[in-house]
Design a protein around this motif. Structure first.
Motif, PDB file in Angstrom:
ATOM      1  N   HIS A 192      21.660 112.608 -62.266  1.00 55.01           N
ATOM      2  CA  HIS A 192      20.359 112.283 -61.686  1.00 55.01           C
ATOM      3  C   HIS A 192      19.758 111.107 -62.408  1.00 55.01           C
ATOM      4  O   HIS A 192      20.206 110.718 -63.487  1.00 55.01           O
ATOM      5  N   HIS A 193      18.741 110.527 -61.794  1.00 51.33           N
ATOM      6  CA  HIS A 193      18.223 109.231 -62.234  1.00 51.33           C
ATOM      7  C   HIS A 193      16.796 109.328 -62.742  1.00 51.33           C
ATOM      8  O   HIS A 193      16.260 108.343 -63.238  1.00 51.33           O
ATOM      9  N   ALA A 194      16.186 110.485 -62.596  1.00 50.05           N
ATOM     10  CA  ALA A 194      14.842 110.677 -63.135  1.00 50.05           C
ATOM     11  C   ALA A 194      14.639 112.157 -63.478  1.00 50.05           C
ATOM     12  O   ALA A 194      13.551 112.697 -63.352  1.00 50.05           O
ATOM     13  N   GLY A 195      15.716 112.794 -63.895  1.00 49.20           N
ATOM     14  CA  GLY A 195      15.641 114.212 -64.228  1.00 49.20           C
ATOM     15  C   GLY A 195      15.628 115.083 -62.980  1.00 49.20           C
ATOM     16  O   GLY A 195      15.683 114.590 -61.851  1.00 49.20           O
ATOM     17  N   VAL A 196      15.564 116.392 -63.210  1.00 50.39           N
ATOM     18  CA  VAL A 196      15.609 117.376 -62.121  1.00 50.39           C
ATOM     19  C   VAL A 196      14.186 117.783 -61.752  1.00 50.39           C
ATOM     20  O   VAL A 196      13.516 118.442 -62.544  1.00 50.39           O
ATOM     21  N   PRO A 197      13.692 117.397 -60.591  1.00 47.93           N
ATOM     22  CA  PRO A 197      12.327 117.784 -60.222  1.00 47.93           C
ATOM     23  C   PRO A 197      12.250 119.278 -59.915  1.00 47.93           C
ATOM     24  O   PRO A 197      13.218 119.877 -59.448  1.00 47.93           O
ATOM     25  N   ALA A 200      13.123 113.023 -53.256  1.00 47.71           N
ATOM     26  CA  ALA A 200      11.753 113.278 -53.692  1.00 47.71           C
ATOM     27  C   ALA A 200      11.642 113.356 -55.205  1.00 47.71           C
ATOM     28  O   ALA A 200      10.619 113.757 -55.737  1.00 47.71           O
ATOM     29  N   ASP A 201      12.713 112.970 -55.911  1.00 48.71           N
ATOM     30  CA  ASP A 201      12.639 112.961 -57.368  1.00 48.71           C
ATOM     31  C   ASP A 201      11.906 111.712 -57.838  1.00 48.71           C
ATOM     32  O   ASP A 201      11.522 110.856 -57.032  1.00 48.71           O
ATOM     33  N   GLY A 202      11.716 111.569 -59.140  1.00 49.25           N
ATOM     34  CA  GLY A 202      11.019 110.413 -59.690  1.00 49.25           C
ATOM     35  C   GLY A 202      11.761 109.100 -59.457  1.00 49.25           C
ATOM     36  O   GLY A 202      11.168 108.031 -59.571  1.00 49.25           O
ATOM     37  N   ALA A 203      13.052 109.164 -59.152  1.00 47.96           N
ATOM     38  CA  ALA A 203      13.798 107.940 -58.818  1.00 47.96           C
ATOM     39  C   ALA A 203      13.612 107.576 -57.350  1.00 47.96           C
ATOM     40  O   ALA A 203      14.001 106.491 -56.934  1.00 47.96           O
ATOM     41  N   VAL A 204      13.035 108.502 -56.589  1.00 43.39           N
ATOM     42  CA  VAL A 204      12.916 108.339 -55.128  1.00 43.39           C
ATOM     43  C   VAL A 204      14.172 107.628 -54.607  1.00 43.39           C
ATOM     44  O   VAL A 204      14.110 106.626 -53.908  1.00 43.39           O
ATOM     45  N   THR A 218      10.090 103.584 -58.623  1.00 46.45           N
ATOM     46  CA  THR A 218      10.562 104.402 -59.755  1.00 46.45           C
ATOM     47  C   THR A 218      10.241 103.891 -61.161  1.00 46.45           C
ATOM     48  O   THR A 218      10.598 104.531 -62.128  1.00 46.45           O
ATOM     49  N   THR A 235       7.328 113.955 -57.829  1.00 44.26           N
ATOM     50  CA  THR A 235       7.883 112.620 -57.579  1.00 44.26           C
ATOM     51  C   THR A 235       7.285 111.606 -58.557  1.00 44.26           C
ATOM     52  O   THR A 235       7.808 110.518 -58.736  1.00 44.26           O
ATOM     53  N   ALA A 293      13.790 117.596 -65.772  1.00 44.26           N
ATOM     54  CA  ALA A 293      14.632 118.002 -66.902  1.00 44.26           C
ATOM     55  C   ALA A 293      15.863 117.113 -67.006  1.00 44.26           C
ATOM     56  O   ALA A 293      16.429 116.685 -66.001  1.00 44.26           O
TER      57      ALA A 293
END
Ligand code: HEC
Ligand code: HEC
Ligand SMILES: [Ca+2]
Ligand SMILES: [Ca+2]
Ligand SMILES: [Ca+2]
Ligand SMILES: [Ca+2]
Ligand SMILES: [Ca+2]
Ligand SMILES: [Ca+2]
Ligand SMILES: [Co+2]
Ligand SMILES: [Co+2]
Lengths: 401, 182, 401, 182
Positions: A86-91, A185-189, B87, C26, C31
């Motif tokens: 993953h690119h911004a952790g696990v949401p 929908a993660d922080g990396a969108v 991001t 988002t 984690a």
């Protein structure tokens, strides 16, 4: 096959839990049925875990952990051991509050709740999923002395969801639409562009993995499965699908996930995962620890182009090959377990496997790959792996010519 | 639909479709960059430690050690706006305003000698920028690109005995151990 | 199928995590990859657990917990959710100190370590495992208002191990041997007698389940799998196999696991699990919560006699039937997922499923079963299940004539 | 093999093969039973609460509420020795000596009127006992025992509308809730 192992069958000696003694766990009650409403592996299996390579990335939130392939049998990967990328952790997403939007070149833009998605007609498939960077650390030479790290960016689960074509039919695809953008929908969108033909063919918007709802690391509550195509396009935590007439040229399909060739040009949109395979026993983590004698060579093969047709195994660095037995049923775009009996004479050996898929594609050697692509393309390193078996039974990762 | 608009943030790389109104200068971008980006990407975009570098690398794509950056590798400038907006900064995604994203985008382009120090950037300006590696990509996948006999050899396939070309893995010491941390 | 659901597609209203707002997950990092070396389900899935029925047994150490079938998709049961049945709790066995003994009417009595077992040629199969008491609470009438409790003593995993015939060949079967006794290492030292013909045919001494080593509740480190035969003979924590010329008449094959008929005689050695099936959606736990309109009926079918050939679904208490779609590949002695589209008109319905296996066996109605066996045989209740769908969409367990 | 002997505890039900040397009296068994078994199985083998009962039930096998006990249901007496030795008392399996198992076996048989109060039991004695339900079992599996047309009816299969015969489940209140305990 009588006499296969009996020269070294263990006779119990000493030890209060060994016969003739009755072990302590036989003389007491164990845990009751409500102790573990959701079960976990035995405490004796603590070493069977995903592992990351700490020096590889600046941060554990944009990083990777590897499936412990040498510890696994069969073709199903337990969800708790599926490699993570993953690119911004696990949401941590609340499924009640998650939405999937379909819009762009459609007749009716739509917003779906999880309840909506689950209500649609469903399909399930056992599919492998592989990061195209699997093996990427080995382009220039043998670097990682472990099968978990040379090949562990792959897993295989039963995925359930609604066919993307079903959802697109709800929205009404406009004729000018040729590609779609899928977004997480993660922080990396996270975004990737995918040709609409693939979307209509076999993509699945999945909410379940190995029977239960998808694990957080795998995209809870909903992810895209793009059978046989590189992991990154199987966007997790899926929140949006937009239809358009051409690719979006986003960061993950330009700066990343493009394959730099020796002439300085880079291949883009290299989606399919070519056939790959690896021997998972023996391997550096699983040496031949009982000396000469019988062993079963075990391994995994897979191809984004369909079914594995055959896997050949060589013990002499590619001079001679034997076709291994494939575990039935062999499923399209799923891991395929192969097995070959071997009586080891104690001499050094160079163990390799070579997968052939139903398209007729033959897994190449590392020099075949390098001859075309050089050593700087990072992705899609599907070369035959060589394990050197030493006379003491230890096993190392090597490359040969 | 109004609800969709909040999530409809994609900007197309090749023509900038989806770029929002707004603007920012290299100067404004420098300030944002130094306070919110430089800790990872380095004061001049050189990348601290293993954090990604954002400039330089021109002429390295055919070398032994290609350095792929916005300046040397990326084909389209609007992609930079899209990516930063969706991001970055890494620990606080989508915390910058559109003006701030224009500004910091301008600054990164400036670090790569693609914008002068006094420039101001908006949608039209960003679309007009042509990145050096614009024609560096092949969109058609030429694979399968290795050839093998359709019936591969099974017996006596080697002309010479196998020669180990790489056996460092065992001694490199870069492989994580099998013992889990507690 | 456009227009399937769109009358009620959720449009987001309010809520800080709903579009147009960007949800909190988002806007932050999640984690990292080394946070969960072994993963678990999302905290939002806390309700998906095995459940026991507290009033059913005097103790949780000789008891049962049920698979949450209504929460599952596809055919694979995640190992953490496989129903538990044990008679002296779950022993915590050290695999280094565990032994498997094969003796009795053999040429060479043998003691195997776990290493020995893993070293032998291996096989993997996706198999269901069902307790013959599954549904046993329903003989006299509809009692449990939940699919987890009427049918949840079944699961389906990929099992890997060594064929028992391979081990028996090592030991050398003497011609007078006709049965074997298999014995567990738990505090119940569970024993069952199994005909040798079955042992030689397809029994597997298993050490892996869904890829990883068997879970403690399922027999870690080693259990017997007896494909298609009642759960109890699939002895867990396997420590001993003894060959003999006739059954041992032990407590679990006389006092228990025998089927009392109305005439006072009891059937013994009723091993095979006849075809069974259940609709898992809708069911009491999973009502039709969106009113009239489209739903997909989903369910599971299985047979100890081989492959499921067909599953029919009735919505009117057995007057009319439609054949459901079966998930491919349909595997022998594995759970088989069936699906049928349904547009509910809001009227009460009586939903039933009827499995037919490749032997031609048709799953009976409850009165067909009762006509032959009465209501006191406890085991092997594989009658067609009836769910009553009420106008408000709630669903109850009923029996009909 | 000596190692195997420690685990080789099975006793065959029909002929007592495997019964070890040793013996015990009903009287001795009563003492063991009262201190180590009665808390669950009841002072007279009647079973406390939901714990299993060990006596009685004769003549109930054809009733609405069959009670299956050593006395009413079990076919073979040596099975009792085997089972008690391998797993009772429940919380301390294999803690009794062979003599103690003979004694408590004798006592349970006595509770079922199958041994007099002053009896002593050994292997030979146990083999000689014939339990009341000795011939109560059918070893051949007669299934499939329901018949359906090989092509089951698909349309208009019912002669009368369906009649609900049991719908208590909803109201019984015996089904566990979906909310997990914390
Ligand atoms: C805490 C560290 C951190 C900070 C602060 C940070 N970044 Fe990044 N940046 C990263 C990481 C890590 C990546 C790579 C992410 C990935 O690929 O998963 C990255 C990637 C990028 C890239 C893409 C590089 C390429 O060639 O693909 C750009 C552009 C970028 N960042 C710009 C910015 C800007 C602008 C800011 C400030 C507004 C910023 N970053 C702040 C860590 C950081
Ligand atoms: C703490 C409770 C407990 C104690 C004490 C206990 N038992 Fe039990 N007993 C059980 C349970 C529970 C079972 C059923 C186990 C199962 O089937 O999984 C059982 C089953 C039995 C059975 C089989 C009954 C049948 O009809 O199948 C016999 C016989 C028996 N016990 C004898 C004994 C003797 C003799 C002792 C003492 C030496 C003893 N028990 C002590 C709980 C107990
Ligand atoms: Ca409970
Ligand atoms: Ca990022
Ligand atoms: Ca650097
Ligand atoms: Ca780690
Ligand atoms: Ca017991
Ligand atoms: Ca009682
Ligand atoms: Co690619
Ligand atoms: Co049975």
């Amino acid at each position: 096959t009588a006499g296969l192992l009996h020269p070294r069958l263990a006779l119990a000696k000493g030890g209060e839990n060994l016969p003739p003694n009755v072990p302590e766990w036989t003389r007491m009650l164990g845990a009751g049925v409500s102790e573990k409403p959701y079960g976990n592996p035995s405490p004796f299996e603590k070493h069977v875990v995903r592992r990351n390579v700490e020096w590889l990335t600046a941060t554990e939130q944009s990083s990777v952990s590897f499936t412990p392939l040498p510890d696994l049998e069969g073709i199903v990967t337990p969800s708790g051991l599926c490699f993570e990328r993953h690119h911004a952790g696990v949401p941590e997403i609340d499924p009640q509050q998650h939405r999937l939007i379909i819009h762009g070149m459609v007749d009716r833009p739509l917003i779906f709740t999880m309840d909506d998605l689950v209500r649609f007609p469903s399909v399930s498939r056992i599919l492998f999923l592989e990061c195209p960077a699997n093996g990427g650390m080995e382009w220039k030479g043998a670097q990682m002395n472990g099968c978990q790290f040379t090949h562990g960016m792959v897993h295989c689960c039963e995925w359930t969801g609604v066919k993307l074509s079903t959802l697109l039919a709800e929205a009404g695809v406009r004729p000018e639409a040729k590609w779609m953008l899928v977004e997480g929908a993660d922080g990396a969108v996270m975004t990737r562009s995918i040709p609409l033909a693939k979307a209509m063919d076999d993509c699945i918007v999945c909410y379940a993995q190995n029977g239960e709802r998808i694990r957080p690391e795998q995209g809870y509550p909903v992810r895209l499965m793009v059978p046989g195509w590189e992991g990154n396009v199987n966007v997790k935590w899926l929140r949006r699908i937009k239809l358009g007439d051409r690719p979006w040229q986003h960061r993950e399909e330009t700066s990343k996930y493009t394959d730099l060739m020796p002439d300085g040009k880079a291949r883009q949109f290299t989606f399919v995962l070519d056939a790959n395979s690896v021997v998972t026993f023996p391997c550096p983590e699983k040496p031949l620890k009982f000396g000469k004698g019988f062993y079963e060579i075990r391994g995994l093969a897979w191809s984004g182009r369909g079914r594995i047709k055959r896997v050949d195994v060589s013990l002499d660095g590619g001079d001679n090959w034997q076709s291994a037995q494939l575990q039935e049923p062999v499923l399209s775009q799923a891991l395929t377990r192969f097995r070959l009996p071997w009586t080891w004479d104690g001499a050094p050996a160079l163990v390799q496997s070579r997968a052939i898929d139903e398209s007729g594609y033959v897994q190449p050697t590392i020099d075949q790959l390098r001859a075309v692509r050089g050593v700087n393309s990072i992705y899609h390193k599907n070369a035959q792996q060589t394990w050197r078996v030493n006379p003491d039974g230890t096993v190392n990762n090597v490359q040969i010519l | 639909m109004a609800q969709i608009q909040g999530w409809d943030i994609d900007v197309r790389g090749d023509d900038g479709l989806g770029l929002p109104p707004g603007k920012g200068t290299v100067k404004q971008g420098e300030e944002i960059y130094l306070s919110q980006c430089a800790s990872c990407h380095g004061e001049f975009g050189e990348g601290n430690g293993r954090w990604p570098e954002l400039m330089g690398g021109n002429g390295t794509l055919t070398s032994d050690d290609p350095r792929k950056t916005v300046g040397s590798y990326w084909p389209y400038a609007p992609t930079l706006f899209d990516y930063v907006r969706r991001t970055m900064p890494f620990t606080a995604p989508q915390s910058l305003s559109n003006d701030e994203v224009y500004a910091v985008t301008a600054y990164i382009l400036h670090l790569n000698d693609l914008l002068p120090a006094d420039a101001e950037l908006d949608a039209a300006g960003l679309k007009a920028i042509r990145l050096p590696n614009r024609d560096g990509f092949i969109a058609e996948d030429p694979r399968p690109d290795t050839k093998s006999a359709s019936e591969p050899c099974m017996r006596g396939c080697r002309t010479a005995p196998p020669r180990i070309t790489s056996d460092l893995a065992e001694r490199l010491g870069v492989t994580p151990t099998r013992t889990p941390k507690d």
